[in-house]
Design a protein around this motif. Structure first.
Motif, PDB file in Angstrom:
ATOM      1  N   LYS A 133       0.827  -1.210   0.000  1.00 48.87           N
ATOM      2  CA  LYS A 133       0.000   0.000   0.000  1.00 48.87           C
ATOM      3  C   LYS A 133       0.862   1.261   0.000  1.00 48.87           C
ATOM      4  O   LYS A 133       0.565   2.233  -0.704  1.00 48.87           O
ATOM      5  N   VAL A 134       1.925   1.240   0.788  1.00 46.90           N
ATOM      6  CA  VAL A 134       2.834   2.387   0.843  1.00 46.90           C
ATOM      7  C   VAL A 134       3.508   2.595  -0.502  1.00 46.90           C
ATOM      8  O   VAL A 134       3.681   3.733  -0.964  1.00 46.90           O
ATOM      9  N   LEU A 135       3.879   1.513  -1.145  1.00 45.87           N
ATOM     10  CA  LEU A 135       4.526   1.604  -2.449  1.00 45.87           C
ATOM     11  C   LEU A 135       3.571   2.207  -3.478  1.00 45.87           C
ATOM     12  O   LEU A 135       3.968   3.060  -4.284  1.00 45.87           O
ATOM     13  N   ASP A 136       2.315   1.795  -3.451  1.00 49.33           N
ATOM     14  CA  ASP A 136       1.315   2.366  -4.349  1.00 49.33           C
ATOM     15  C   ASP A 136       1.164   3.866  -4.091  1.00 49.33           C
ATOM     16  O   ASP A 136       1.104   4.669  -5.032  1.00 49.33           O
ATOM     17  N   ALA A 137       1.114   4.249  -2.821  1.00 49.53           N
ATOM     18  CA  ALA A 137       0.977   5.663  -2.463  1.00 49.53           C
ATOM     19  C   ALA A 137       2.188   6.466  -2.908  1.00 49.53           C
ATOM     20  O   ALA A 137       2.056   7.610  -3.373  1.00 49.53           O
ATOM     21  N   ALA A 138       3.382   5.885  -2.780  1.00 52.26           N
ATOM     22  CA  ALA A 138       4.603   6.583  -3.191  1.00 52.26           C
ATOM     23  C   ALA A 138       4.617   6.819  -4.698  1.00 52.26           C
ATOM     24  O   ALA A 138       5.033   7.886  -5.171  1.00 52.26           O
ATOM     25  N   LEU A 139       4.153   5.845  -5.444  1.00 52.60           N
ATOM     26  CA  LEU A 139       4.079   5.993  -6.899  1.00 52.60           C
ATOM     27  C   LEU A 139       3.107   7.110  -7.281  1.00 52.60           C
ATOM     28  O   LEU A 139       3.373   7.911  -8.183  1.00 52.60           O
ATOM     29  N   ARG A 140       1.999   7.182  -6.577  1.00 49.49           N
ATOM     30  CA  ARG A 140       0.999   8.209  -6.873  1.00 49.49           C
ATOM     31  C   ARG A 140       1.493   9.600  -6.462  1.00 49.49           C
ATOM     32  O   ARG A 140       1.242  10.587  -7.170  1.00 49.49           O
ATOM     33  N   THR A 141       2.166   9.664  -5.332  1.00 55.86           N
ATOM     34  CA  THR A 141       2.584  10.961  -4.777  1.00 55.86           C
ATOM     35  C   THR A 141       3.809  11.527  -5.471  1.00 55.86           C
ATOM     36  O   THR A 141       3.870  12.724  -5.790  1.00 55.86           O
ATOM     37  N   LEU A 142       4.795  10.681  -5.716  1.00 54.18           N
ATOM     38  CA  LEU A 142       6.076  11.152  -6.234  1.00 54.18           C
ATOM     39  C   LEU A 142       6.227  10.974  -7.741  1.00 54.18           C
ATOM     40  O   LEU A 142       6.993  11.699  -8.374  1.00 54.18           O
ATOM     41  N   GLY A 143       5.522  10.006  -8.300  1.00 51.87           N
ATOM     42  CA  GLY A 143       5.682   9.698  -9.718  1.00 51.87           C
ATOM     43  C   GLY A 143       4.694  10.409 -10.612  1.00 51.87           C
ATOM     44  O   GLY A 143       4.009  11.356 -10.204  1.00 51.87           O
ATOM     45  N   SER A 144       4.623   9.937 -11.835  1.00 51.39           N
ATOM     46  CA  SER A 144       3.745  10.518 -12.843  1.00 51.39           C
ATOM     47  C   SER A 144       3.175   9.399 -13.702  1.00 51.39           C
ATOM     48  O   SER A 144       3.805   8.346 -13.848  1.00 51.39           O
ATOM     49  N   GLN A 145       1.989   9.600 -14.232  1.00 50.77           N
ATOM     50  CA  GLN A 145       1.420   8.660 -15.199  1.00 50.77           C
ATOM     51  C   GLN A 145       1.233   9.327 -16.555  1.00 50.77           C
ATOM     52  O   GLN A 145       0.436   8.870 -17.373  1.00 50.77           O
ATOM     53  N   ASP A 146       2.000  10.356 -16.774  1.00 46.99           N
ATOM     54  CA  ASP A 146       1.919  11.096 -18.031  1.00 46.99           C
ATOM     55  C   ASP A 146       2.634  10.319 -19.132  1.00 46.99           C
ATOM     56  O   ASP A 146       3.860  10.304 -19.208  1.00 46.99           O
ATOM     57  N   GLY A 147       1.889   9.636 -19.965  1.00 42.36           N
ATOM     58  CA  GLY A 147       2.466   8.943 -21.110  1.00 42.36           C
ATOM     59  C   GLY A 147       2.854   7.504 -20.891  1.00 42.36           C
ATOM     60  O   GLY A 147       3.360   6.859 -21.806  1.00 42.36           O
ATOM     61  N   GLY A 148       2.633   6.965 -19.702  1.00 42.72           N
ATOM     62  CA  GLY A 148       3.003   5.579 -19.474  1.00 42.72           C
ATOM     63  C   GLY A 148       2.909   5.175 -18.016  1.00 42.72           C
ATOM     64  O   GLY A 148       2.495   5.965 -17.159  1.00 42.72           O
ATOM     65  N   ASP A 149       3.327   3.955 -17.708  1.00 45.02           N
ATOM     66  CA  ASP A 149       3.157   3.394 -16.365  1.00 45.02           C
ATOM     67  C   ASP A 149       4.457   3.271 -15.576  1.00 45.02           C
ATOM     68  O   ASP A 149       4.461   2.694 -14.488  1.00 45.02           O
ATOM     69  N   TYR A 150       5.564   3.765 -16.123  1.00 45.68           N
ATOM     70  CA  TYR A 150       6.800   3.774 -15.341  1.00 45.68           C
ATOM     71  C   TYR A 150       6.685   4.809 -14.223  1.00 45.68           C
ATOM     72  O   TYR A 150       5.704   5.573 -14.159  1.00 45.68           O
ATOM     73  N   LEU A 185      -3.602  -9.839  -3.959  1.00 41.18           N
ATOM     74  CA  LEU A 185      -3.613  -8.823  -2.896  1.00 41.18           C
ATOM     75  C   LEU A 185      -3.692  -7.420  -3.488  1.00 41.18           C
ATOM     76  O   LEU A 185      -4.419  -6.559  -2.983  1.00 41.18           O
ATOM     77  N   ILE A 186      -2.939  -7.194  -4.549  1.00 41.11           N
ATOM     78  CA  ILE A 186      -2.952  -5.892  -5.214  1.00 41.11           C
ATOM     79  C   ILE A 186      -4.345  -5.589  -5.757  1.00 41.11           C
ATOM     80  O   ILE A 186      -4.852  -4.464  -5.628  1.00 41.11           O
ATOM     81  N   ASN A 187      -4.984  -6.592  -6.335  1.00 41.92           N
ATOM     82  CA  ASN A 187      -6.334  -6.407  -6.863  1.00 41.92           C
ATOM     83  C   ASN A 187      -7.348  -6.169  -5.737  1.00 41.92           C
ATOM     84  O   ASN A 187      -8.225  -5.298  -5.851  1.00 41.92           O
ATOM     85  N   GLU A 188      -7.230  -6.939  -4.662  1.00 40.32           N
ATOM     86  CA  GLU A 188      -8.167  -6.814  -3.549  1.00 40.32           C
ATOM     87  C   GLU A 188      -8.122  -5.426  -2.920  1.00 40.32           C
ATOM     88  O   GLU A 188      -9.152  -4.874  -2.513  1.00 40.32           O
ATOM     89  N   HIS A 189      -6.938  -4.862  -2.843  1.00 37.62           N
ATOM     90  CA  HIS A 189      -6.776  -3.559  -2.198  1.00 37.62           C
ATOM     91  C   HIS A 189      -6.771  -2.403  -3.206  1.00 37.62           C
ATOM     92  O   HIS A 189      -6.487  -1.262  -2.841  1.00 37.62           O
ATOM     93  N   ARG A 190      -7.086  -2.728  -4.452  1.00 34.67           N
ATOM     94  CA  ARG A 190      -7.225  -1.729  -5.507  1.00 34.67           C
ATOM     95  C   ARG A 190      -5.976  -0.847  -5.648  1.00 34.67           C
ATOM     96  O   ARG A 190      -6.074   0.381  -5.755  1.00 34.67           O
ATOM     97  N   LEU A 191      -4.854  -1.480  -5.672  1.00 34.20           N
ATOM     98  CA  LEU A 191      -3.575  -0.770  -5.822  1.00 34.20           C
ATOM     99  C   LEU A 191      -3.249  -0.683  -7.311  1.00 34.20           C
ATOM    100  O   LEU A 191      -2.295  -1.281  -7.809  1.00 34.20           O
ATOM    101  N   ASP A 192      -4.067   0.073  -8.024  1.00 36.41           N
ATOM    102  CA  ASP A 192      -3.997   0.092  -9.483  1.00 36.41           C
ATOM    103  C   ASP A 192      -2.714   0.697 -10.023  1.00 36.41           C
ATOM    104  O   ASP A 192      -2.200   0.248 -11.054  1.00 36.41           O
ATOM    105  N   ARG A 193      -2.216   1.714  -9.354  1.00 33.95           N
ATOM    106  CA  ARG A 193      -0.961   2.329  -9.819  1.00 33.95           C
ATOM    107  C   ARG A 193       0.188   1.346  -9.676  1.00 33.95           C
ATOM    108  O   ARG A 193       1.028   1.200 -10.568  1.00 33.95           O
ATOM    109  N   LEU A 194       0.228   0.661  -8.563  1.00 30.97           N
ATOM    110  CA  LEU A 194       1.262  -0.346  -8.332  1.00 30.97           C
ATOM    111  C   LEU A 194       1.151  -1.483  -9.335  1.00 30.97           C
ATOM    112  O   LEU A 194       2.164  -1.950  -9.871  1.00 30.97           O
ATOM    113  N   LYS A 195      -0.061  -1.928  -9.609  1.00 34.73           N
ATOM    114  CA  LYS A 195      -0.284  -3.021 -10.555  1.00 34.73           C
ATOM    115  C   LYS A 195       0.273  -2.673 -11.931  1.00 34.73           C
ATOM    116  O   LYS A 195       0.998  -3.476 -12.548  1.00 34.73           O
ATOM    117  N   ALA A 196      -0.059  -1.481 -12.428  1.00 33.18           N
ATOM    118  CA  ALA A 196       0.409  -1.075 -13.755  1.00 33.18           C
ATOM    119  C   ALA A 196       1.922  -0.907 -13.785  1.00 33.18           C
ATOM    120  O   ALA A 196       2.581  -1.271 -14.768  1.00 33.18           O
TER     121      ALA A 196
END
Length: 230
Positions: A133-150, A185-196
């Motif tokens: 969950k923390v990893l998903d939050a870090a991706l959302r907070t610090l990263g970007s989804q502009d143009g891709g999932d990296y 687990l990722i699906n159950e907790h809806r960690l969509d950013r982490l999944k991608a």
């Protein structure tokens, strides 16, 4: 290098991404050669420091240790295929993400490995889910989804490289030896950013080209798994 090392693998990925010619030397860390220890000691300032991988020897004689340092050196010296964004803020966010991410997941998997009772194992598994969950939050907070999932959206960067090798191994451990289904687990907790993101980094050709076989890695990890008490 040694095939099972996450630190060696991430420097390997950078070399592949930059299409640099290199010779990869396999090191037996259970029986370190005098040459290897001497090479490491020629760079490390502490006498008698335990020799670790990776060690980089460049064609101009530059010798470096510590994977994160080596990755930056390769980025600065061979910038033709950039693995860092230009902006200072974006680079700082990569540094922060790398500090926060994989170590937490790795530590939580270590807690699972060290659990001696069913109760301890349950607590450790819950901690692993919290780390996801923390990893998903870090991706959302610090990263970007502009143009891709990296991490940086459409740009593959050192953040993805450093994290991918560090995160893959705990996932293999908990799935193969402790019955956890990380994708479920990722699906159950809806960690969509982490999944991608996981899909993107684990399917990167250079990651696949540099990772040991899962079976070999899992077998090695299994040697550290001991039955629970009682």
């Amino acid at each position: 290098m040694t095939p099972a090392s996450s630190h060696a693998q991430r420097t390997h990925i950078v070399l592949l991404e930059k299409n640099l010619k290199f010779e990869n030397k396999i090191v037996d860390l259970t029986n370190k050669s005098d040459e290897f220890k001497a090479k490491y000691g020629s760079v490390h300032p502490v006498p008698g420091a335990s020799a670790k991988i990776p060690i980089l020897e460049d064609v101009d004689g530059t010798t470096l240790i510590e994977s994160w340092t080596i990755m930056h050196y390769l980025e600065y010296k061979y910038p033709e295929t950039p693995l860092l964004p230009e902006g200072a803020a974006e680079r700082a966010k990569i540094e922060l993400f790398v500090q926060l991410q994989g170590a937490s997941l790795f530590e939580r998997s270590s807690a699972i490995l060290k659990a001696r009772t069913q109760a301890e194992l349950a607590v450790a598994k819950a901690g692993f889910v919290d780390a996801l969950k923390v990893l998903d939050a870090a991706l959302r907070t610090l990263g970007s989804q502009d143009g891709g999932d990296y991490f940086a959206g459409g740009e593959y960067t050192l953040a993805d490289i450093a994290a991918s090798t560090r995160i893959y191994r705990p996932i293999v451990l908990v799935e193969d030896h402790f019955g956890m289904d990380v994708q479920k687990l990722i699906n159950e907790h809806r960690l969509d950013r982490l999944k991608a993101w996981l899909k993107a980094i684990f399917e990167r050709p250079t990651f696949k080209a540099s990772i040991p076989s899962r079976a070999a890695m899992s077998e090695k990890m299994g040697k550290h798994v001991v039955p629970l008490d009682g």
